[in-house]
Each structure stands twice: as C-alpha cells, then as structure tokens.
Design a protein around this motif. Structure first.
Motif, mmCIF file in Angstrom:
data_model
loop_
_atom_site.group_PDB
_atom_site.id
_atom_site.type_symbol
_atom_site.label_atom_id
_atom_site.label_comp_id
_atom_site.label_asym_id
_atom_site.label_seq_id
_atom_site.Cartn_x
_atom_site.Cartn_y
_atom_site.Cartn_z
ATOM 1 N N LYS A 294 0.831 -1.203 0.000
ATOM 2 C CA LYS A 294 0.000 0.000 0.000
ATOM 3 C C LYS A 294 0.860 1.245 0.000
ATOM 4 O O LYS A 294 0.617 2.196 -0.755
ATOM 5 C CB LYS A 294 -0.910 -0.027 1.229
ATOM 6 N N GLN A 295 1.886 1.247 0.857
ATOM 7 C CA GLN A 295 2.779 2.398 0.923
ATOM 8 C C GLN A 295 3.535 2.564 -0.393
ATOM 9 O O GLN A 295 3.757 3.695 -0.860
ATOM 10 C CB GLN A 295 3.769 2.219 2.092
ATOM 11 N N GLU A 296 3.929 1.438 -0.986
ATOM 12 C CA GLU A 296 4.641 1.501 -2.265
ATOM 13 C C GLU A 296 3.738 2.082 -3.348
ATOM 14 O O GLU A 296 4.179 2.889 -4.189
ATOM 15 C CB GLU A 296 5.102 0.080 -2.638
ATOM 16 N N GLN A 297 2.454 1.660 -3.328
ATOM 17 C CA GLN A 297 1.505 2.172 -4.316
ATOM 18 C C GLN A 297 1.263 3.671 -4.111
ATOM 19 O O GLN A 297 1.198 4.441 -5.090
ATOM 20 C CB GLN A 297 0.177 1.408 -4.182
ATOM 21 N N GLU A 298 1.132 4.053 -2.841
ATOM 22 C CA GLU A 298 0.940 5.490 -2.567
ATOM 23 C C GLU A 298 2.144 6.301 -3.023
ATOM 24 O O GLU A 298 2.004 7.416 -3.562
ATOM 25 C CB GLU A 298 0.698 5.712 -1.070
ATOM 26 N N GLN A 299 3.351 5.710 -2.831
ATOM 27 C CA GLN A 299 4.564 6.390 -3.261
ATOM 28 C C GLN A 299 4.593 6.529 -4.762
ATOM 29 O O GLN A 299 4.989 7.575 -5.317
ATOM 30 C CB GLN A 299 5.800 5.614 -2.763
ATOM 31 N N LYS A 300 4.147 5.500 -5.465
ATOM 32 C CA LYS A 300 4.108 5.550 -6.933
ATOM 33 C C LYS A 300 3.140 6.629 -7.404
ATOM 34 O O LYS A 300 3.428 7.354 -8.364
ATOM 35 C CB LYS A 300 3.674 4.201 -7.486
ATOM 36 N N GLN A 301 1.983 6.682 -6.717
ATOM 37 C CA GLN A 301 0.994 7.690 -7.106
ATOM 38 C C GLN A 301 1.556 9.090 -6.888
ATOM 39 O O GLN A 301 1.367 9.984 -7.714
ATOM 40 C CB GLN A 301 -0.291 7.504 -6.299
ATOM 41 N N LYS A 302 2.261 9.306 -5.798
ATOM 42 C CA LYS A 302 2.852 10.609 -5.529
ATOM 43 C C LYS A 302 3.900 10.952 -6.578
ATOM 44 O O LYS A 302 3.974 12.090 -7.068
ATOM 45 C CB LYS A 302 3.495 10.638 -4.145
#
Length: 475
Positions: A294-302
């Motif tokens: 989840k954190q990795e996905q949020e980082q990608k989105q950012k």
C-alpha cells in the motif's frame, strides 16, 4: 505380555496416531487453516478412540469379574469334589478293612470247617460202628424170636431173686439198645446239622465277601468318576487362570494405549498451538506485506503526480519515469522443507553400524519367528541419541518390551510419520516437547527385552502401527 501389548498397540493405534508438525510447511494462511482443521479433526478422532478404549476396558473389567466369579464357583466345585473324594477314599479304605476282616473270618471259618469235618468224620465213624452193633443186635433178636425171648428169660427164673436179676438184666439190655438207637439218631441229626451249618456259614461269608467286593468296585468306579471330574475342573480352573492373566494383560494394554492416546492428544494440542502461532505469524506477515504494498503504491501515485506536474522537463520526467518503474523486490516466505539426500528424510538417530535389519526373524528371547519392525544400530550404552527430524514428542518413558522409549510425531513434505527409539538408557525430553533435527534427546542403552546394548529404531508412515523399513528413509 509383551507380545499381547505390542499387538494391541499396533492394532489400536493403526489409524489414530497421526503425526504433528513442528514447523508448518504451508505457504499461506489458508493452508495453515486447513492444517488446523485437520489437527482438530484428528483430536476428535483421538477422543472417539479414547471413548472406545474406555468402553473396551470396562468390558474387559466386566469379563475379569465374571472370570473371577467363575473361578470361585469352580473352586467351590473342586472343594466339593475333593470332599467327596476324601469320603470315597475313606469308604474304600473301610471296605478294604471289612474285606480283610471277612478274609480273616473265612480263614477262621475254614479252620472251623476243618474241625467240623473232623467231628463229622468221627460221627460218621461212630455211626458206622453203631450201625454194625445194631445190625448184630437185630440179627440176634431175629434169631432168638424177637421180644418173646426176653419174656422167656424172665419167666425162666428159678427163684424170685433170679427173677429180679433176670428182669434187671433184660431191662438193662433193652435200655442199652434204646440208648444206642437214640444216640445213633442224635448223632445223625448232629451230622446233618453240622454239615448244614458249615455250608450255610461258608455260603454266608462268601456272599458277604462278594457283596463287599462289589461295593468296593462301585466305590472305585465312583472314585474314578470323581478323579475325572476333578481333572476336568482343575483343567477348567487352569484355563480360567490363563484367561484371567490374558484379560489382565489386555486391561493393562488398554491402560498403556490410553496413556499413548493421552500423550498424542497433548501432542496434537501442542501442534495446534504451533499451527495457530504460525497462522498468526503468516497473518502478520500478510498484513505487513499489504501495508508495504500500500505504501509503495501510494509512493508511486505521488511520484506520478509529481511527474505530471513537471511535464515541462522531459529529462526530469524520463528520470522520474525511470525511478517509478524501479520497483522494490517483493519479500517472500517459504516454508517448503528441504529435500533429503537421495530421498532420505531422517537423519541417523545415532552412530554405529546396522546389526539387524527390518523383517521377519527368529526372536532371540521369545524363540519364534516374528516381525522385527525396525533397524538395530550396534552402539554401546550411553551413546548420544538425536532427533531424526523436527517434531513433537508424544511418548517418553517405559513402553513394554521396548524399555525406555521416545516416540516423536513428524510432518514432512505434507506427510505424517512417527519415529520410535527404544531400549534407551537415558531420556532427555518430555511429552509435548518440540524437538529439532539433530537435537540430543537421550542416550542408547539395554532396557526392556534386549539381549545387549543397541538402538532399536522404527519408522511408521501415517502414524504408529504402520512400520516400514527405516533404511530407505535415512539420509
């Protein structure tokens, strides 16, 4: 008892001794949940088996009580027969004494008979002499004219004194003749009476002897029947005592089996706890992995949003795009066990060469052919014993002819196994303890039915009661 115990344990635990995993090899929480369900089902089967054993044990105890009651009844009958035998033997002795007394009477009677025979012979001789005398007297009377001659003699007297003298003489002669006749008559009667008495006495004593002999034969026949009854009852008592001993062994075997099942139930509980702990661990890892993703996905989105905002700079975008596509590698958890060399899954439990293989053999103690359900290692007393694989101990103590024994349940590559190490001199683990492959768990020895120091090692597939040749399973 060892043979009965081994047979009962083998038959009773064939389908119940299911191994317990120490390190769960499932790759997902779902697999562990299935493992937990399987262990719970196995625990239920163990409980049902325990209930069945308890029922069998009660039936056996009932049979033991019935056997003891029957023994009491047979013992009462034996005592009764013993009393009858004693009475019969006493009667036989009495009859033998009576027969001996009768024989003595016969001997005495024979002496009396001989005496009577002598008296009879004397009487016969007297009678014969009197017969001759009487014949002479009768001949003389006949020649002189009978009784009238006496009158002539009397009336031929020459004087009164001569008359008196002649009368007395005639009277004396006639009295003597009458006395002879009377004596002859009495002697003949005595002769007949003596003969009859001898015959009657002889017949009476002989009849008495025959009756006593017949009574003795009846008593001897009765004694024979009582001896047969006593032998039959004693044989029945011996059978009942043997049956009682077997029932006692069966009852003890049920107790032994109950102990093993209780130990297995404890091992299942331990395995259940380990599986639940593993499930919690996997769930935690899954949550951590989900959070990381989840954190990795949020980082990608950012990063993507930042790239869109800086679209004027291609190099920056390319650079950002390049950085965005450089994903971190995913962490994985594998619980797949390592494969043994050449298919072997168990480490050697002890050093030493093999001294006796798996298979039928002539037992050195019981002296008959039977299955040797394991492999023997020639090692001295006190040699370290190690766990052949990860597992949970479900038996650690004395087990019949095995002596000091350690039984471990394993789960390897999705299959269940039970290993047995017997005749130990030392046990360093306890029931329910989790052990690791290579861990020292005891020491070899010479306890139980053993002819010398060695390690007896067994492998059972699917739980205890299904022995296989251990050698192919060793690394």
């Amino acid at each position: 008892m060892k043979k009965v115990l081994y047979g009962l344990l083998t038959a009773g635990l064939l389908s119940t001794m299911i191994a317990t995993p120490l390190a769960v090899s499932a790759e997902s929480v779902g697999d562990v949940e299935k493992e937990i369900e399987a262990i719970q089902e196995e625990k239920k089967e163990i409980e049902e088996k325990q209930s069945g054993i308890e029922s069998n044990k009660k039936d056996t105890e009932k049979k033991i009580n019935e056997n003891l009651n029957q023994q009491t009844s047979v013992e009462t009958e034996i005592n009764s027969i013993d009393k009858k035998l004693k009475d019969t033997n006493d009667k036989i002795t009495t009859k033998e004494n009576e027969i001996e007394t009768t024989n003595q009477e016969i001997k005495k009677l024979e002496q009396e008979i001989n005496t009577l025979k002598n008296e009879i012979n004397e009487l016969i001789e007297k009678i014969e002499k009197r017969d001759l005398l009487l014949k002479d007297r009768l001949r003389s009377i006949q020649q002189s004219g009978g009784e009238m001659n006496y009158m002539e003699v009397i009336f031929g007297a020459k004087s009164f004194g001569d008359f008196i003298s002649r009368s007395i003489s005639v009277s004396t002669i006639m009295g003597q003749d009458k006395e002879i006749m009377d004596q002859q008559k009495e002697d003949k009667k005595a002769l007949e009476a003596n003969k009859k008495e001898v015959e009657n006495k002889k017949a009476e004593v002989e009849d008495k002897k025959v009756a006593l002999e017949a009574q003795k034969e009846e008593l001897v026949a009765l004694k024979g029947q009582l001896d047969d009854q006593l032998a039959e009852k004693e044989s029945l008592m011996a059978q009942l005592e043997e049956e009682h001993a077997e029932l006692e062994e069966i009852a003890l075997s049920y107790e032994e089996e109950q102990e093993i099942l209780q130990a297995e139930a404890a091992a299942k509980q331990k395995a259940l706890q380990l599986a639940q702990d593993k499930k919690s661990e996997l769930e935690q890892l899954a949550r951590e992995e989900a959070e990381r993703q989840k954190q990795e996905q949020e980082q990608k989105q950012k990063e993507q949003e930042a790239a869109n905002n800086n679209s004027g700079s291609n190099r920056s975008n390319v650079s950002n795009g390049s950085n965005g596509s450089n994903d971190s590698k995913k962490d994985t958890v594998s619980t797949q066990p390592s494969q043994g060399n050449s298919g072997g899954i168990f480490s050697r439990p002890s050093s030493g060469s093999i001294s006796s293989h798996f298979g039928m053999r002539f037992h050195p103690i019981f002296n008959y052919n039977r299955l040797h359900a394991g492999t023997d290692f020639a090692v001295g007393t006190g040699t370290p014993l190690v766990a052949p694989a990860d597992g949970v101990v479900f038996r650690a103590g004395w087990v019949g002819g095995f002596g000091n024994t350690i039984m471990i349940t394993h789960n390897i590559n999705g299959k269940t196994y039970t290993t047995v190490s017997a005749h130990l001199s030392q046990i360093n683990v306890s029931v329910g303890q989790a052990v690791s492959e290579g861990q020292v768990i005891g020491a070899t020895g010479n306890t139980g039915d053993s002819t010398g120091p060695h390690l007896h090692f067994e492998v059972h597939v699917g739980g205890y009661g299904n022995p296989v040749n251990p050698v192919p399973y060793l690394k």
